[in-house]
Design a protein around this motif. Structure first.
Motif, PDB file in Angstrom:
ATOM      1  N   CYS A  56       0.831  -1.208   0.000  1.00 28.55           N
ATOM      2  CA  CYS A  56       0.000   0.000   0.000  1.00 28.55           C
ATOM      3  C   CYS A  56       0.868   1.263   0.000  1.00 28.55           C
ATOM      4  CB  CYS A  56      -0.939  -0.012   1.199  1.00 28.55           C
ATOM      5  SG  CYS A  56      -2.264  -1.246   1.069  1.00 28.55           S
ATOM      6  N   TYR A 104      -3.889   5.289   2.283  1.00 23.70           N
ATOM      7  CA  TYR A 104      -3.356   4.021   1.772  1.00 23.70           C
ATOM      8  C   TYR A 104      -2.421   3.377   2.799  1.00 23.70           C
ATOM      9  CZ  TYR A 104      -3.327   1.631  -2.825  1.00 23.70           C
ATOM     10  OH  TYR A 104      -3.551   0.792  -3.882  1.00 23.70           O
ATOM     11  N   PRO A 109      -6.710  -0.420   1.332  1.00 25.34           N
ATOM     12  CA  PRO A 109      -6.702   0.361   0.095  1.00 25.34           C
ATOM     13  C   PRO A 109      -7.913   1.273  -0.099  1.00 25.34           C
ATOM     14  CG  PRO A 109      -5.996  -1.881  -0.351  1.00 25.34           C
ATOM     15  CD  PRO A 109      -6.488  -1.850   1.081  1.00 25.34           C
ATOM     16  N   ARG A 112      -7.607   5.035   0.691  1.00 21.13           N
ATOM     17  CA  ARG A 112      -6.898   5.965  -0.197  1.00 21.13           C
ATOM     18  C   ARG A 112      -7.849   7.015  -0.758  1.00 21.13           C
ATOM     19  NH1 ARG A 112      -8.493   1.868  -3.481  1.00 21.13           N
ATOM     20  NH2 ARG A 112      -8.726   2.287  -5.694  1.00 21.13           N
TER      21      ARG A 112
END
Length: 140
Positions: A56, A104, A109, A112
């Motif tokens: 990430c 992130y 994820p 983000r």
């Protein structure tokens, strides 16, 4: 031709926006380097099979590098005609990349998307660039 006489004084804000973007890229890159050490991910490996958080952190930097050239082009075109507005749009986009990265870095994820407000700045300079193109062609 003296470039300082050609550009409006407000173009100085554009230059500071570019410097701010350089700082952002440097911070994200340093964070990847630190994560490489922390998670023992050796070069030239781009990703880890064991550490999702490293992936990430790396993706936050990589994605920024993927879009950065296009942003630079549109930022520059927009700034030639609208330096102050382009600078504001640029600061929004650059700041959003920090938010994107920090989201992130959590390892989730989906977080983000905390940087999604950056599309305001990104599409803003694209729209300004289109406006400049249309003006140069005498269509508006």
């Amino acid at each position: 031709m003296d470039i300082l006489a050609t550009l409006p004084s407000s173009f100085g804000y554009v230059i500071f926006t570019y410097l701010y973007s350089w700082i952002m890229l440097t911070v994200l890159g340093v964070n990847v380097g630190a994560a490489r050490k922390k998670y023992n991910v050796e070069y030239p490996a781009m990703y880890s099979d064991k550490h999702q958080v490293f992936n990430c952190i790396q993706r936050a930097h990589q994605n920024t590098l993927e879009v950065y050239p296009q942003w630079l082009v549109f930022q520059t075109i927009a700034a030639l005609g609208y330096p102050l507005t382009a600078s504001v749009m640029g600061v929004i986009w650059v700041t959003s990349r920090f938010s994107y990265a920090w989201g992130y870095y959590t390892g989730d994820p989906a977080k983000r998307m905390k940087g999604a407000y950056g599309y305001i700045g990104y599409f803003g300079v694209i729209i300004l660039s289109i406006s400049i193109a249309l003006q140069l062609l005498g269509l508006i």
